[in-house]
Design a protein around this motif. Sequence first.
Motif, mmCIF file in Angstrom:
data_model
loop_
_atom_site.group_PDB
_atom_site.id
_atom_site.type_symbol
_atom_site.label_atom_id
_atom_site.label_comp_id
_atom_site.label_asym_id
_atom_site.label_seq_id
_atom_site.Cartn_x
_atom_site.Cartn_y
_atom_site.Cartn_z
ATOM 1 N N GLU A 21 1.228 -1.117 -0.268
ATOM 2 C CA GLU A 21 0.099 -0.073 -0.512
ATOM 3 C C GLU A 21 0.616 1.375 0.003
ATOM 4 O OE1 GLU A 21 -1.774 2.685 0.119
ATOM 5 O OE2 GLU A 21 -1.202 2.789 2.244
ATOM 6 N N LYS A 26 2.688 0.357 4.162
ATOM 7 C CA LYS A 26 1.967 -1.063 4.550
ATOM 8 C C LYS A 26 2.444 -2.049 3.754
ATOM 9 C CE LYS A 26 0.988 0.437 8.638
ATOM 10 N NZ LYS A 26 1.254 0.254 10.032
ATOM 11 N N ALA A 28 1.489 -6.805 2.696
ATOM 12 C CA ALA A 28 1.093 -7.611 2.952
ATOM 13 C C ALA A 28 1.298 -9.012 2.249
ATOM 14 C CB ALA A 28 -0.492 -7.805 3.327
ATOM 15 N N TYR A 51 1.599 -7.834 7.589
ATOM 16 C CA TYR A 51 0.353 -8.739 7.715
ATOM 17 C C TYR A 51 0.567 -9.319 6.865
ATOM 18 C CZ TYR A 51 -1.685 -3.879 9.250
ATOM 19 O OH TYR A 51 -1.580 -3.207 9.762
ATOM 20 N N PHE A 101 -6.106 -1.590 5.995
ATOM 21 C CA PHE A 101 -4.998 -2.193 5.254
ATOM 22 C C PHE A 101 -4.814 -0.725 5.386
ATOM 23 C CE2 PHE A 101 -2.103 -3.932 1.351
ATOM 24 C CZ PHE A 101 -0.605 -4.315 2.618
ATOM 25 N N TYR A 121 -10.782 -11.743 1.453
ATOM 26 C CA TYR A 121 -10.047 -10.155 1.205
ATOM 27 C C TYR A 121 -10.855 -8.935 -0.156
ATOM 28 C CZ TYR A 121 -7.796 -12.157 4.927
ATOM 29 O OH TYR A 121 -7.657 -12.852 5.455
ATOM 30 N N CYS A 123 -10.991 -5.502 -1.504
ATOM 31 C CA CYS A 123 -10.398 -4.217 -1.766
ATOM 32 C C CYS A 123 -10.941 -2.977 -2.845
ATOM 33 C CB CYS A 123 -8.979 -3.811 -1.502
ATOM 34 S SG CYS A 123 -8.228 -2.645 -1.468
#
Length: 257
Positions: A21, A26, A28, A51, A101, A121, A123
Amino acid sequence: MMLNILLLPVLTDNYIYLVHEPVSGKTAVVDPAVSEPVLMALRYHDWQLDYIFNTHHHPDHIGGNLQLKQATGCKVIGAAIDQSRIPGIDIPLDDGDTFAFGTQTLQIIATPGHTSGHIVYYCAESQALFCGDTLFSMGCGRLFEGSAEQMWQSLQKLKALPGSTRIYCAHEYTQANARFALSLEANNLDLQQRVAEVTTLRAQSQPTLPSTMAQELATNPFLREHSASLRKAVAANDSDSPAKVFAKVRTLKDNFR
Ligand code: ZN
Ligand code: FE
């Protein structure tokens, strides 16, 4: 700003997705089957792992959890109802939960069928769906811990997402799925076009993913129980419910050589 999504092919046909991101920095990883290729990619991009997002408990999805957690101190996210089967889980989530996130929001959708605790998941901002072993390009997961009715319900939730949603599944099963899809709907022009594209990509050892939801609605036999040609191909009766037609397609695929 959209998520930066990298695809790491591992084992025979698994994909691990490394997701960055860019605003918050961040990072993951989705379903790390193994740890080493993830650590290498993190070093290469100079990213810190924050994550792990697990879709379900199978070894080819959680195999790298503990090593990655030890090496990076990342937090493990998974289904609350599968806490006992997700190694190292820190943040248990349920259907309908959201997870921040960085600047983006992930929506948790429970999709039981392949396993009883499977989650995906989604987004909305980046138009991306990490769907593990629930939905594949032109296919869907085998029913290890759920009924056909349950899997059909799960797929209805995914079908409702925008057509532009990019589909990041956990396996490169597309070519084998395409052979089965063609056996049912050889005259589907969208399917013919997608199969030609997939054949070219695989001949160059390129991934066929992500696909899009629009592409799947047009070509995936597990999402097409309303199609007259598909209903005919599986010898569905007029009285058969969509879930029943789905079950017939799933059984045919299980026995397809
Ligand atoms: Zn699985
Ligand atoms: Fe798998």
